[in-house]
Scaffold this motif. Structure first.
Motif, PDB file in Angstrom:
ATOM      1  N   UNK A  61     -39.086   0.862 -30.417  1.00 49.46           N
ATOM      2  CA  UNK A  61     -38.444   0.080 -31.339  1.00 49.46           C
ATOM      3  C   UNK A  61     -37.115   0.209 -31.617  1.00 49.46           C
ATOM      4  N   UNK A  62     -36.398  -0.643 -30.835  1.00 51.20           N
ATOM      5  CA  UNK A  62     -35.050  -0.600 -30.543  1.00 51.20           C
ATOM      6  C   UNK A  62     -33.990  -1.242 -31.362  1.00 51.20           C
ATOM      7  N   UNK A  63     -33.208  -0.976 -32.189  1.00 56.57           N
ATOM      8  CA  UNK A  63     -32.266  -1.550 -33.286  1.00 56.57           C
ATOM      9  C   UNK A  63     -31.112  -2.009 -32.310  1.00 56.57           C
ATOM     10  N   UNK A  64     -31.462  -2.744 -31.261  1.00 53.34           N
ATOM     11  CA  UNK A  64     -30.162  -3.581 -30.567  1.00 53.34           C
ATOM     12  C   UNK A  64     -29.123  -2.365 -30.084  1.00 53.34           C
ATOM     13  N   UNK A  65     -29.369  -1.221 -29.734  1.00 60.97           N
ATOM     14  CA  UNK A  65     -28.349  -0.061 -29.163  1.00 60.97           C
ATOM     15  C   UNK A  65     -27.632  -0.761 -28.256  1.00 60.97           C
ATOM     16  N   UNK A  66     -26.422  -0.378 -28.590  1.00 63.05           N
ATOM     17  CA  UNK A  66     -25.287  -0.962 -27.541  1.00 63.05           C
ATOM     18  C   UNK A  66     -25.333  -0.414 -26.301  1.00 63.05           C
ATOM     19  N   UNK A  83     -46.351   0.059 -21.674  1.00 65.34           N
ATOM     20  CA  UNK A  83     -45.124   0.217 -22.477  1.00 65.34           C
ATOM     21  C   UNK A  83     -44.490  -1.197 -23.051  1.00 65.34           C
ATOM     22  N   UNK A  84     -44.002  -0.996 -24.360  1.00 61.25           N
ATOM     23  CA  UNK A  84     -43.464  -2.182 -24.913  1.00 61.25           C
ATOM     24  C   UNK A  84     -42.318  -2.153 -25.548  1.00 61.25           C
ATOM     25  N   UNK A  85     -41.656  -3.038 -25.925  1.00 55.14           N
ATOM     26  CA  UNK A  85     -40.279  -3.041 -26.595  1.00 55.14           C
ATOM     27  C   UNK A  85     -39.984  -3.919 -27.621  1.00 55.14           C
ATOM     28  N   UNK A  86     -39.992  -3.505 -28.826  1.00 54.17           N
ATOM     29  CA  UNK A  86     -39.649  -4.402 -30.031  1.00 54.17           C
ATOM     30  C   UNK A  86     -38.259  -4.275 -30.168  1.00 54.17           C
ATOM     31  N   UNK A  87     -37.338  -5.354 -29.817  1.00 56.33           N
ATOM     32  CA  UNK A  87     -35.918  -5.244 -30.068  1.00 56.33           C
ATOM     33  C   UNK A  87     -35.801  -5.803 -31.522  1.00 56.33           C
ATOM     34  N   UNK A  88     -35.239  -5.293 -32.359  1.00 56.84           N
ATOM     35  CA  UNK A  88     -34.638  -5.585 -33.600  1.00 56.84           C
ATOM     36  C   UNK A  88     -33.107  -5.960 -33.539  1.00 56.84           C
ATOM     37  N   UNK A  89     -32.687  -7.165 -33.826  1.00 61.40           N
ATOM     38  CA  UNK A  89     -31.421  -7.655 -33.732  1.00 61.40           C
ATOM     39  C   UNK A  89     -30.652  -7.710 -35.069  1.00 61.40           C
ATOM     40  N   UNK A  90     -31.272  -7.776 -36.238  1.00 59.94           N
ATOM     41  CA  UNK A  90     -30.457  -7.763 -37.491  1.00 59.94           C
ATOM     42  C   UNK A  90     -30.706  -6.605 -38.631  1.00 59.94           C
TER      43      UNK A  90
END
Ligand code: GDD
Ligand code: MN
Length: 383
Positions: A61-66, A83-90
């Motif tokens: 679960x990634x918080x939109x890492x730069x 493998x899965x990715x949950x990308x959170x943007x706000x």
């Protein structure tokens, strides 16, 4: 002709579907990430080695890492369905990332583990085996039971960790040896009902789950050695510490004092100090008459309070650019109204009960609550 060809194809499809169902993961490992691109591939490799023979999946679960952590995960996920990715943007926040990851799982067991390899993934099979015996709902990796160790922590971090642990022991009913651990596994059916009541900021996800469950979780602790970080650096900072104290205060007051109000009040207290310093500087340094020095000090304190609140109290709603200018002006207006309510309430009380300090404190509190309520609605527009 077409019929005879489609029969084996249908059978093959059937078989593939059955296989996919049988391989549905039994364990989801939730890995919160912020700027961990250097560690992602290594974590997957280690999981693969340790969980050989089990049906598992890893949900990053990634918080939109730069630094492109999400795309590092997705590159692996493109050729590995585990493998899965949950990308959170706000959104930002370790606890919230863990919660959303666990909510995205449909496996019967979920684990939370850091991405930087400080948590020993070799404990996972044992944790799973314990849960599958059915006598416990949660297994916590502990650095503070026999066989465990926090050797990966620096001297200062080690001391901080012990202080936080003893505060948690003193102020809550939680008796885990390592309530600040971020490494645990639990039954998903025990997690799901709690999710909506958990707080999404900061690092105290485990403590929050255990407190919220209110004694209903059967918990086992297993030792592990907290290692050193591979790549990148820790995100634990003063804000995380402040958040922890605010969280405990909320729990202690049964929700009456929220972390946001705690932070607002703290900033207000700092503002009082700033006010007095500025007042003295105006009186002595600039030799201003008292009224002007007081006006100057008030402006300095309000401006300081606005920026501190923008940085800390409302970091999830932080105003930038023009909105910050607009926010500052409305914060001045809100503070003026707060000052009026403060003086009004204090004089009203003083008329009934002429105790100066009581009226003074009551006025300040009423003013703070007003300021807070109006700042929420008008300045930072919290819903
Ligand atoms: N998605 C997301 N969002 N992940 C985050 C965030 C965030 O805002 N902040 C941190 N993380 C991820 C990191 O990328 C890492 O995988 C994991 O959460 C732990 O963060 P670290 O920055 O490495 O924390 P730490 O090593 O200082 O703290 C660890 O030990 C503490 C006890 O000493 C963690 O396990 C904490 O949970 C634990 O309380
Ligand atoms: Mn770490």
């Amino acid at each position: 002709m077409s019929q005879t060809a489609s029969l084996p194809r249908a059978a093959a499809q059937h078989e593939a579907a059955a296989r996919a169902r049988a391989e549905a993961p039994e364990l989801s490992i939730i890995i919160p990430t912020y700027k961990e691109s250097g560690n992602v591939a290594l974590v997957v490799q280690r999981l693969e080695a340790t969980l050989e023979g089990l049906n598992w999946e890893a949900i990053f679960v990634d918080d939109d890492s730069p630094d492109g952590t999400a795309s590092s995960v997705k590159t692996i996920a493109a050729s590995d369905t585990r493998v899965r990715c949950l990308r959170r943007v706000i959104r930002r926040g370790l606890a919230g990332a863990c919660i959303e990851g666990m909510l995205a799982s449909s496996a019967p067991y979920v684990a939370v583990m850091d991405a930087d390899l400080q948590h020993d993934e070799r404990l996972l099979p044992k944790m799973l085996a314990i849960l599958k015996q059915g006598q416990s709902d949660m297994v916590v990796g502990s650095r503070y039971v026999a066989g465990g160790s926090a050797e990966g922590l620096s001297k200062t971090r080690g001391a901080m960790s012990r202080v936080a642990t003893s505060i948690a022991h003193r102020w809550t009913t939680v008796r885990l040896t390592d309530p600040m651990s971020g490494f645990f596994m639990m039954r998903r059916d025990k997690f799901d009902p709690l999710a909506a009541s958990l707080s999404t900021q900061g690092f105290k996800i485990l403590l929050d789950i255990v407190i919220t469950a209110n004694g209903k979780l059967r918990i086992v602790e297993e030792p592990y050695v907290f290692g050193t970080r591979q790549h990148g650096q820790s995100k634990l900072d003063a804000q995380v510490g402040l958040d922890f104290l605010g969280f405990l205060l909320t729990k202690l007051t049964g929700g009456a004092v929220t972390p946001r109000f705690f932070s607002f009040a703290l900033v207000g207290t700092i503002g009082l100090g700033v006010h007095l310093i500025a007042l003295r500087a105006g009186l002595i340094g600039l030799a201003l008459p008292f009224v002007y020095a007081q006006i100057l000090a008030t402006m300095v304190a309000m401006t300081g309070n606005f920026f501190l609140n923008n940085q800390l109290t409302y970091r999830d709603k932080r105003l930038t650019g023009w909105s910050a200018g607009r926010g500052l002006l409305s914060f001045y207006a809100v503070s003026a109204v707060g000052a009026l309510t403060n003086v009004g309430a204090a004089s009203w009380l003083y008329a009934y009960e002429p105790v100066w300090w009581l009226a003074g404190i009551a006025g300040a509190l009423v003013g703070a609550v007003w300021n807070y309520a109006l700042s929420n609605v008008l300045v930072w527009r919290v819903k």
